[in-house]
Write a protein that holds these residues in place. Sequence first.
Motif, PDB file in Angstrom:
ATOM      1  N   ASP A  85      -3.272  50.555  70.763  1.00 34.65           N
ATOM      2  CA  ASP A  85      -3.131  51.006  72.275  1.00 34.65           C
ATOM      3  C   ASP A  85      -2.228  50.158  73.155  1.00 34.65           C
ATOM      4  O   ASP A  85      -2.250  48.886  72.811  1.00 34.65           O
ATOM      5  N   TYR A  86      -1.548  50.823  74.144  1.00 37.33           N
ATOM      6  CA  TYR A  86      -0.854  50.115  74.864  1.00 37.33           C
ATOM      7  C   TYR A  86      -0.237  50.915  76.140  1.00 37.33           C
ATOM      8  O   TYR A  86      -0.480  52.150  76.057  1.00 37.33           O
ATOM      9  N   ARG A 112      -2.091  55.851  72.560  1.00 35.35           N
ATOM     10  CA  ARG A 112      -3.114  55.293  71.574  1.00 35.35           C
ATOM     11  C   ARG A 112      -2.504  55.966  70.347  1.00 35.35           C
ATOM     12  O   ARG A 112      -2.417  57.489  70.023  1.00 35.35           O
ATOM     13  N   SER A 130      -0.437  45.333  77.723  1.00 35.48           N
ATOM     14  CA  SER A 130      -1.839  45.159  77.233  1.00 35.48           C
ATOM     15  C   SER A 130      -1.800  46.010  75.872  1.00 35.48           C
ATOM     16  O   SER A 130      -2.878  46.845  75.580  1.00 35.48           O
ATOM     17  N   ARG A 148      -3.220  46.318  72.171  1.00 37.29           N
ATOM     18  CA  ARG A 148      -4.124  46.138  71.362  1.00 37.29           C
ATOM     19  C   ARG A 148      -4.089  46.880  70.001  1.00 37.29           C
ATOM     20  O   ARG A 148      -3.885  48.014  70.098  1.00 37.29           O
ATOM     21  N   THR A 186      -6.585  47.579  66.808  1.00 39.15           N
ATOM     22  CA  THR A 186      -7.815  47.486  66.493  1.00 39.15           C
ATOM     23  C   THR A 186      -8.395  48.249  65.223  1.00 39.15           C
ATOM     24  O   THR A 186      -7.766  49.323  65.205  1.00 39.15           O
TER      25      THR A 186
END
Length: 168
Positions: free
Chosen positions: A16-17, A116, A160, A162, A164
């Motif tokens: 995600d960014y 995403r 941002s 991430r 995961t």
Amino acid sequence: MTLWYTRPLTGPVAIDYDVMAVQASGPHDAVSDVNAFWMAHDPAVPGGSVLARPRDGRFASYDGLETYYVGIGGNRNTTTRMRRYVGRAGDRPLLPQHDRRDPAAMLVPNRWTHIRLIASGREIAVERDGVRLFTLDDAAPYRRGWFGLRTTRSHLRVRSLRITTLTR
């Protein structure tokens, strides 16, 4: 250029960014080419590391990778595409449903957009601002590889990021 995350990822994973295509008065302010590779590996090198060999930045220099690719607002914000690279020069398969030219799939200047990227077993997907752009049911999914952000002749801001691990 491609900015590679230096550690390989193992799926199932989501990346995600937020990204913004800047249009102001700068020399490279063109709303174009929010691109990414994920689960990328180079079958021509031991361990598959995409970092093992330099690439010159030309799109064709990535053809030897086995990877998923998305290009949002490519070709000067006229195409949005997802591909599954198969590791052969000149062979970047493009399914008709993964070639969008509609305004809803293009970039909006100076607006943060949430991206995403998903690699969850056979499910490979791209979401933008919570809306699914592309889905691929991959019978032979790439389960391990590197992530890279790529652009050409444009000005992007990214925040941002991430990565995961997903549960199945």
